[in-house]
Design an enzyme around this catalytic site. Structure first.
Site, PDB file in Angstrom:
ATOM      1  CE1 TYR A 141      -3.387  -2.565  -0.090  1.00  0.00           C
ATOM      2  CE2 TYR A 141      -3.987  -2.048   2.169  1.00  0.00           C
ATOM      3  CZ  TYR A 141      -4.205  -2.758   1.005  1.00  0.00           C
ATOM      4  OH  TYR A 141      -5.242  -3.647   0.942  1.00  0.00           O
ATOM      5  CE  LYS A 198       1.769 -17.256  -3.124  1.00  0.00           C
ATOM      6  NZ  LYS A 198       1.044 -18.513  -2.960  1.00  0.00           N
ATOM      7  CG  ASP A 230      -1.549 -19.407  -1.175  1.00  0.00           C
ATOM      8  OD1 ASP A 230      -0.739 -19.333  -0.233  1.00  0.00           O
ATOM      9  OD2 ASP A 230      -1.262 -19.939  -2.262  1.00  0.00           O
ATOM     10  CG  ASP A 254      -6.963  -4.059   4.116  1.00  0.00           C
ATOM     11  OD1 ASP A 254      -7.852  -4.031   4.988  1.00  0.00           O
ATOM     12  OD2 ASP A 254      -6.980  -3.340   3.103  1.00  0.00           O
ATOM     13  CG  ASP A 258     -12.203  -6.554   6.177  1.00  0.00           C
ATOM     14  OD1 ASP A 258     -11.717  -5.959   7.166  1.00  0.00           O
ATOM     15  OD2 ASP A 258     -12.964  -6.006   5.357  1.00  0.00           O
TER      16      ASP A 258
END
Ligand code: NAD
Length: 362
Positions: A141, A198, A230, A254, A258
């Site tokens: 980000y 990752k 993942d 993020d 959620d």
């Protein structure tokens, strides 16, 4: 006297924040803490009054306070503004950056009374008690972004098209400070930390993993595991109870936080704390919920649990925090629910009544 800056913001913010302030006013004195409250402007409400979603006075007052309590910002009224002027971007990001808040802590605890409210099976979610720690000021980000036109050949023609670039950068000091925070928090819990990356694809993830493996030598009491993002997304809904403290990159965090929110029954149940600077920021994990604003429908529990985090983290009063969590649990056990967590056989109450019921039990 310690100062709390209160920023109700937009939508349901001005409904849920007063309920949490009243909880603080009731609990803090019992633990010898006298607080002074000051209210400030942020978000669309600030645009309407002074033309800017993060007025300079608000940032200054935040820096001068001991903790900040925020409702939420944004809503349809300001959605037509250019992206960079919208409250979510122009208020929240500079506030977090201005206060040096590099870590977002989101506990996800399922109250047993709400085991039926989750979209997942009761036996999967019952007993869920985990924390997601998201790096907040680096990663994808915050990396350099650009757009450019480029040309390419297709057959005997040359064509032009657009290319967009986002970069994901981490330095070892950035990785070390977020991991140290996760390890320190885990010492107060079960000691298990899951670092999510990752590393099979991303160089930044390989640096993250190597840094964690070196650091862990100084934390013999921590049980560190690495997992690909993942797989983590899948495991969170397959068997969330395997996790305790999850620590990860900004974008991964993020998304995963959620996803984890639904384990607790509703986003209206999830508190958060952003820490790392001198002043911490406490806010519910949800947004301004314009669809239910002004109707006494919003669940104030996420905000009330955020002030519990404030008492624990900023004021080092874990017993005070626990008394709030217990009062919330008692109200839910007694069968009271806001609309978002309503179940058959329970009694639906509004924002104000839910706040009052929790305070009665304190
Ligand atoms: P949202 O979290 O506001 O709402 C999503 C859904 O959850 C809605 O149906 C809403 O009614 C419900 N909900 C949220 N909080 C609730 C509560 N306390 N009680 C009961 N139900 C609740 O997300 P959104 O709809 O994507 O965004 C609405 C606005 O909020 C947008 O302008 C968005 O940019 C902004 N936003 C702000 C923040 C923030 O201030 N930190 C975070 C996310 C979104």
């Amino acid at each position: 006297m310690p100062k709390i800056l209160v920023l109700p913001g937009d939508g349901i913010g001005p409904e849920i924040v007063p309920e949490a302030v009243k909880v603080l006013e009731k609990v803090a004195p019992k633990y010898g803490l006298e607080l002074e409250f000051q209210e400030g402007l942020i978000g669309g409400a600030a645009i309407d009054k002074v033309g800017k979603s993060l007025p300079e006075e608000t940032l200054e007052a935040s820096r001068a306070s001991d903790a900040v309590l925020l409702g939420a910002v944004g809503g349809p009224k300001w959605d037509t503004l250019p992206a960079s002027e919208r409250p979510e971007v122009a208020a929240l990001l500079p506030l977090r950056k201005g206060l040096g808040l590099y870590a977002n802590i989101r506990p996800c605890l399922l109250y047993s009374a709400l085991a039926d409210s989750s979209t997942l099976k009761k036996e999967v979610v019952e007993g869920t008690d985990l924390v997601v720690i998201r790096e907040l000021t680096g990663g994808l980000y915050f990396g350099k972004k650009s757009r450019e036109t480029y040309t390419f050949s297709s057959g005997d023609k040359t064509e032009s098209a657009e290319r967009a670039i986002d970069t994901l950068v981490y330095t070892t000091p950035e990785i070390k400070r977020i991991l140290a925070l996760a390890f320190d928090l885990a010492k107060k819990r079960s000691g298990k930390v899951t670092s999510v990356d990752k590393a099979n694809v991303l160089e930044s993830s390989r640096l993250w993993r190597e840094t964690a493996d070196k650091m862990i030598e100084e934390y013999p009491e921590i049980n560190l595991e690495h997992i690909y993002v993942d797989n983590c997304a899948m495991q969170l809904v397959r068997n969330p109870k395997q996790f305790d403290v999850i620590v990860t990159e900004n974008t991964f965090g993020d998304i995963l936080s959620d996803q984890a929110s639904m384990l607790s029954g509703s986003i209206g149940m999830l508190p958060s704390a952003s820490v790392g600077g001198e002043v911490a920021l406490y806010e519910p994990s949800h947004g301004s919920a314009p669809d239910i604003a002004g109707k006494d429908l919003a669940n104030p529990i996420a905000t009330i649990l955020s002030v519990a985090m404030m008492l624990e983290i900023t004021f080092d009063l874990p017993d005070a925090a626990q008394s709030i969590r217990k009062a919330v649990g008692d109200v839910l056990e007694a069968g009271y629910r806001t609309g978002d967590i309503m179940s058959p056989g329970c009694r639906q109450v509004g924002t104000v009544e839910m706040g009052a019921l929790i305070r009665e039990r304190l």
